[in-house]
Design a protein around this motif. Sequence first.
Motif, PDB file in Angstrom:
ATOM      1  N   PHE A   1       0.838  -1.200   0.000  1.00 38.87           N
ATOM      2  CA  PHE A   1       0.000   0.000   0.000  1.00 38.87           C
ATOM      3  C   PHE A   1       0.876   1.255   0.000  1.00 38.87           C
ATOM      4  O   PHE A   1       0.633   2.188  -0.760  1.00 38.87           O
ATOM      5  CB  PHE A   1      -0.934  -0.012   1.219  1.00 38.87           C
ATOM      6  N   SER A   2       1.913   1.238   0.825  1.00 39.65           N
ATOM      7  CA  SER A   2       2.766   2.431   0.870  1.00 39.65           C
ATOM      8  C   SER A   2       3.506   2.617  -0.446  1.00 39.65           C
ATOM      9  O   SER A   2       3.760   3.737  -0.875  1.00 39.65           O
ATOM     10  CB  SER A   2       3.741   2.343   2.043  1.00 39.65           C
TER      11      SER A   2
ATOM     12  N   MET B   1       2.289   1.838  -3.395  1.00 33.02           N
ATOM     13  CA  MET B   1       1.323   2.379  -4.362  1.00 33.02           C
ATOM     14  C   MET B   1       1.068   3.858  -4.096  1.00 33.02           C
ATOM     15  O   MET B   1       0.991   4.663  -5.036  1.00 33.02           O
ATOM     16  CB  MET B   1       0.020   1.582  -4.296  1.00 33.02           C
ATOM     17  N   VAL B   2       0.987   4.235  -2.832  1.00 35.14           N
ATOM     18  CA  VAL B   2       0.812   5.651  -2.501  1.00 35.14           C
ATOM     19  C   VAL B   2       2.002   6.464  -3.021  1.00 35.14           C
ATOM     20  O   VAL B   2       1.823   7.527  -3.628  1.00 35.14           O
ATOM     21  CB  VAL B   2       0.662   5.824  -0.979  1.00 35.14           C
TER      22      VAL B   2
END
Lengths: 338, 338, 338, 338, 338, 338
Positions: free
Chosen positions: E303-304, E306-307
């Motif tokens: 997730f990090s 992708m952010v």
Amino acid sequence: MPILTLSEMAAGQEADLFLLMTSKEQLTTREGKPYFRVGFRDGTREVVFPIWDNAPWAVDCRDKWTPGAFYKVRAVYRETNYGPQLDIRKIRETCAADAADGFCPTLCLPQSRFDPRQMLDDLLGIARQEIADPAVRALVEGMLTENREALLRVPAARHNHHAFVGGLLEHTLSVTRSAIYLAGKYAEYYPEMRPPLDRSLVAAGAILHDIGKIRELDQRPEGTTYTAAGALVGHLLLGRDMLREAAARRAPTEGWSLAPEALLRLEHLIIAHQRLPEWGSPKPPMTPEALIVHYADDLDAKFSMMVAILASDTNPGPVTSKKNVLMQHVYRGEVATE
Amino acid sequence: MPILTLSEMAAGQEADLFLLMTSKEQLTTREGKPYFRVGFRDGTREVVFPIWDNAPWAVDCRDKWTPGAFYKVRAVYRETNYGPQLDIRKIRETCAADAADGFCPTLCLPQSRFDPRQMLDDLLGIARQEIADPAVRALVEGMLTENREALLRVPAARHNHHAFVGGLLEHTLSVTRSAIYLAGKYAEYYPEMRPPLDRSLVAAGAILHDIGKIRELDQRPEGTTYTAAGALVGHLLLGRDMLREAAARRAPTEGWSLAPEALLRLEHLIIAHQRLPEWGSPKPPMTPEALIVHYADDLDAKFSMMVAILASDTNPGPVTSKKNVLMQHVYRGEVATE
Amino acid sequence: MPILTLSEMAAGQEADLFLLMTSKEQLTTREGKPYFRVGFRDGTREVVFPIWDNAPWAVDCRDKWTPGAFYKVRAVYRETNYGPQLDIRKIRETCAADAADGFCPTLCLPQSRFDPRQMLDDLLGIARQEIADPAVRALVEGMLTENREALLRVPAARHNHHAFVGGLLEHTLSVTRSAIYLAGKYAEYYPEMRPPLDRSLVAAGAILHDIGKIRELDQRPEGTTYTAAGALVGHLLLGRDMLREAAARRAPTEGWSLAPEALLRLEHLIIAHQRLPEWGSPKPPMTPEALIVHYADDLDAKFSMMVAILASDTNPGPVTSKKNVLMQHVYRGEVATE
Amino acid sequence: MPILTLSEMAAGQEADLFLLMTSKEQLTTREGKPYFRVGFRDGTREVVFPIWDNAPWAVDCRDKWTPGAFYKVRAVYRETNYGPQLDIRKIRETCAADAADGFCPTLCLPQSRFDPRQMLDDLLGIARQEIADPAVRALVEGMLTENREALLRVPAARHNHHAFVGGLLEHTLSVTRSAIYLAGKYAEYYPEMRPPLDRSLVAAGAILHDIGKIRELDQRPEGTTYTAAGALVGHLLLGRDMLREAAARRAPTEGWSLAPEALLRLEHLIIAHQRLPEWGSPKPPMTPEALIVHYADDLDAKFSMMVAILASDTNPGPVTSKKNVLMQHVYRGEVATE
Amino acid sequence: MPILTLSEMAAGQEADLFLLMTSKEQLTTREGKPYFRVGFRDGTREVVFPIWDNAPWAVDCRDKWTPGAFYKVRAVYRETNYGPQLDIRKIRETCAADAADGFCPTLCLPQSRFDPRQMLDDLLGIARQEIADPAVRALVEGMLTENREALLRVPAARHNHHAFVGGLLEHTLSVTRSAIYLAGKYAEYYPEMRPPLDRSLVAAGAILHDIGKIRELDQRPEGTTYTAAGALVGHLLLGRDMLREAAARRAPTEGWSLAPEALLRLEHLIIAHQRLPEWGSPKPPMTPEALIVHYADDLDAKFSMMVAILASDTNPGPVTSKKNVLMQHVYRGEVATE
Amino acid sequence: MPILTLSEMAAGQEADLFLLMTSKEQLTTREGKPYFRVGFRDGTREVVFPIWDNAPWAVDCRDKWTPGAFYKVRAVYRETNYGPQLDIRKIRETCAADAADGFCPTLCLPQSRFDPRQMLDDLLGIARQEIADPAVRALVEGMLTENREALLRVPAARHNHHAFVGGLLEHTLSVTRSAIYLAGKYAEYYPEMRPPLDRSLVAAGAILHDIGKIRELDQRPEGTTYTAAGALVGHLLLGRDMLREAAARRAPTEGWSLAPEALLRLEHLIIAHQRLPEWGSPKPPMTPEALIVHYADDLDAKFSMMVAILASDTNPGPVTSKKNVLMQHVYRGEVATE
């Protein structure tokens, strides 16, 4: 004026050198200034530097100098921010008389640390001593002798390992020694094998495993490329062809009889020695003899790669970069950072 | 008494059959009752059933019947919970005179639906018509003729596809037709190719791509196995050997000249036709001609597998089981469930 | 002044050209000299060159020229060490009147060698002739007609193959012809298939297999990109949507009845035509019809890649570099080195 | 006579049971004794046992009993070396009146431990509360309501996890709760995301991610199979179809406006939720919302598999066998061996 | 003169800055003009620019400035075509007194958005609250306390995610929260598990899963590298060592008794948390607790990533480039193009 | 009555035997006849046979015989269709006095052909001679001595290779000899390596590479299983633990100083010796020493597998079946078919 090799020269020193021209590219700076980037090498090092448009050699460079040709060069050696360069004072193509001064074209290519003639003799000695089956021994000796000139020259690979004059011999000799040791050991450990482990076959297979490189690679002064057959068929199959041709040629004339079973096992050993299909082997090692030669070969190639990586990598920290032929970090260790 | 094939018999019917004994195993029931499980087949079907210890044929079965031998059998055909069985009334080995009644050993193996002789004639006709280069054409015709007996028999594979008498010819003929169509089409689409697409090479390559199966497979009445060379070297390399031997044999004697480039491209086509290293090809297709033959071959094999799966799978529901040679479900469709 | 295309110009020649501006980047030399690097193309070639800060066009370039716009340019064509450049004499945006001189925006993009209108007509003719099922035929004809404008334009892929105006049609036409040939052949070989091989389905599937590219790709003068739906869903699913929408739209109004089974098999054929999950197919081909279309499609794509590699690679030696879309060496052969 | 479930019965106990017949096979012992092997189940357990040829029920079994039908059975429960068996005393098909005694066909299948109606209500409650976008919320509520009957029944998979009545709901509810928690957490951690993390989308996607199972699986009393569309297209695409149909149906009639961007992101989320192409997803998760749902889904499936393996494996030692759906050892631990 | 950070400066503004020198390379322009390329950074940004040979700082740069040292710099901030540069007016190494102006070496590195001290307190609070087993709780608290200084600094990875001061804490805190939520949920869903799901173990494992990063990574001002042990052994094994050492150290002195089974499960959890062997885990998660921590960890890292990709990618069109750490396109969406 | 081993007995012969009971299963024939299937073995062979319900030993078998216990058995040896069986005449558990007749429990398990005590002495001798570094030598000698009892027993693997008493020693001795030979050879070939190839490290690493098997495997009379730590952590990590514990234990007390660098390289060598992550190594060999030990180990394991396959496979034809631990055909050759 002394005759030196590139690696012997100190910054600022002037000397005569026998050099192979490796490249010549016509370029232009962003400002439109035309120049040539030329490369020269001998067996110890390669240097690449510009010949500017207004330099004294500009016309000769454009009109006469040819990559792949050999030159006697008098030059001052300079260390610059772009690496070592040559400030050329005199230059001419080599001639027959230069042999008297020690010139030999092959010496301008990177060299094995070992003498190819000695290595080939060693290999022949091993063949005579370790191959008990007389038909196999005669076959192997014959092939080594018939391919003598090529063997003295050819590298073991284009880039990955032993990529220098005599490289195939150096690699083959090392693989053969390991394979013979291992075959001896396992023959002793497993005396009950049926058929027994065939030490002649291991020795012959180790000696011949990469012989197809002779037909696969085209080693020229300006660089090693694949032959058409090398590209379309590959050294595994070409090596097997050489074996079969040698066996067919000898059979009728020399009075000895090579067992078809032995020939087949030897063919298999050659085509299976890379083990994995993605490395080009259409079959995995299916005999104990082929298994031994595969491991001896694979370790020798990987070990030489690791040695070369450790010698050349300049990454800071305890490990090398992973941008190398092994595609992994290699540990340099504390010692190396001193 | 009528002479029938196994697939012609109805439950309860008695007839004479020419059968190949395929297996004989000595077993014992859990209760200690010894019996033999025997297998017989003709070109249409195989039956496996017990010969009980106390049955009239028990002694003959044990002492005389031999897997791989051919028998004339009079029997009643039974449908049982264990599948079809034969209630043997008379049995003797076949003799020369049986040929008059239509017996032929090959007919006891599963057969191509097409006549092998006709297929071979078709293939020769295609070679003559589609191979423009006279040297390549002579080479291909010669190889087909010299290997005539083997070609009439050999399957295309042990199990996976076209695993029957004439299978290699059936597969080859289909691949060749597809490859010639595709070569014609692409030669027309890409007239600017240099060198131009070589339609002779495609036709020759398609005809010869699997010729090595002749040396790879050992087709016997009791089953097809690999030869030693088939196991250790494989049909890709063996087929290339056959090509090279035929080329070498012809060259000096027949006055025509096969271009080395054409031979090399043909060799490559044979060894590259499986494309993937894990399928045994040491090189991928590197020429447009090899690419075409690969696709024609791969589709033909996969298509025949899918046809066979659809014909034999008995899974309920709209798709077959995935336990098949393609390792996937195949869609049977609504029609098939009626 | 003659109106030429870029590929028609000789070094030093002056002419008028209709060009698409493809790129404009503001850069600075190491010495701090600012300049623009601009790109222009027509259907035959692209040129990229600098507009220096002090050049007459510097201000117009910065303030007015726009990538994606079309220009009429008068220029002298120069060959330099950095490749071909244009020495611009006059430049203005194109206007309606230029059509009279043959200007058409589409012509500034790379083109199929075949006329898109003719290809679309051919495809419609094939649909009418080869699709026996009237409902399927009407569906396919309808979809080709409704998407006519897009079909005349769209490439078959962004980069890998047939990446030019009309590329989708060219690829589709070739795949369809191969698929129809193969379906005819296998229907004849395997008449016993149940359900029989559906030639209508093969033809319809081949015509529609890549139709989703219309929704996946956004072809603009300045380059082809993915649409949002193309990126998030992909052309396999988008093509199936187009099929389902067309079937739903037609069903109630036109009085014919498309069998749900036929629609489902056609949907499957579209989503399965890439075969491998890593190529985006959620299911492998599970019907014989889907198998045929997959092979016809895959060969056509790979063949065109190989042709393009052979045409453009400049590697010395008998094989191309392996830095290409096939990630392998391609054999150029002896002929090519002459 | 008490009415019990199979799991409530003790060895030797007699009771009435409502059972589903799951299988009937006609077999013969090696000695030629014919018999039927029959299977019966209720929601708690399955038993498989023989009906011998000379048993009182032999004729009824052969002529009347039908797999897929429901029976009221009076029987004595026996534990044998072949597992539990039923000694049938009375048997008849169930009738309407049995409902009064608590019979319901669905109860004869394995059940979720949770009440499907309650789970569906919970899911609706979550949708109402967690989906802020009114158009998305209406869409999700509508789809849950319209598919109510199927949702109450369908399993989450044929074999691998949650393979029981209500399994899809149980899995979906768990995934949704995790996904909502994670979306809340990451929305708070990364407030700077543009566009911001869409919690409505995560909730809607989690609720709908497996909805296509309804069209993929055909759940019948005698077992769950794939539908034709399930086999050829798969639940990812079928679920996206259901979403698109629901969106299209609603749009014109209900006055709300679903943003095309939201619909597209939701479609992507459904087809990407398996992440890997070899698991059937044609695209990997390309949005943060899809990433969250994938992880919540994957963990829930794997966790339930691990729980089931731990509950059923009987391997001795501290780890389970690796012959399970995870294809790995699972650690049972010291506690479990007490 | 104001003291600012790099990200606070406007073009043309002059200010004082506390900066870390990150690099110094001696280069020469093509014209032979020597210069240094130097890099400086603070916690908000990095700038790289030339110091020309004739610039006032040329001698100091060559003789005194040292990468890894900290400087107080007065400079004018310039935006150029090569990115932001500093026009240095004054420069000196930092001294103790600068602390009074807010200088702290760590602040010159990229920082977590959260305060490391607060995060560590949060983690300790979670440990005290969520770990019911007193021995496990004491162990975890002890390890957090003993490694306090390192934890406040260390990043979670060299490049891929959370590569900044406090990154390990930020990642660990997020993983721990997710894992505790998931453990609570699954403990409730599966109350029948034997042994029951161990929530203490999940919490402890989440907190400790990456603790080995402390020994794996060597975070210096000039960049993070691997330690020798990090390279040769890796953080999974080093983290397990730290756990075992802490357990051994405590056991005899503190009077509590850590169950060997709990320690072993915790060791497993640490070495298995990457799940796949190619990611370095010698064992896959074999306990439900390890499964939960793996998923919580993997999602947080992905997730990090992708952010970060969405925040930094500048590709035109609706998707990012696929040249990023996830090696895939990420969907930016319509919103982002406004 | 003579005391024999199972392999010494002829059909029909009666003798006394010392046997380990390996299994006891209660089964029932299809006809309902209950019986036990029991297994007994000594170091030479295993026999499995039924004890029928009405046999004289039925009650003792059920009530007293225990798998894992040792028995003195008087029996007649029978060859049957189900393999060898024992007709038991007398049976009792072994007692202390049986040692006088040569009974030893370990002798009932399959044995290395070499004497474990001698092998351990050989290994110690090698350690003393080949490890030049006194600290490393003392460490290795100490570990061999402290683990003497386990080393004399433990197999090298559960199934795949050297799965017998003394197997670990036999494998280790062979690997060590190969590794020492190879290290000597490469040290001589590459004298320029920096740091030089560390032969002490190779010898120590080869001796210790599999030492973790002692903690991984639980060898009991009834079969070898994994310990909890073996399952959850694996022998690579457990072996490194043993090394680190031994180093820590010795360091303070014995006055010698093991270089941290040497310890780290040795740790790496142990965890990297399987090379591939899918074989459990979290790191590939990153030092030349680790590379050598990997190859020596891998060849020894594969060679012993091939020998075992050739000895046991009964497939007809020139190659073995591919259902073996190497998952490939092995060539048996012409000799073997005689």
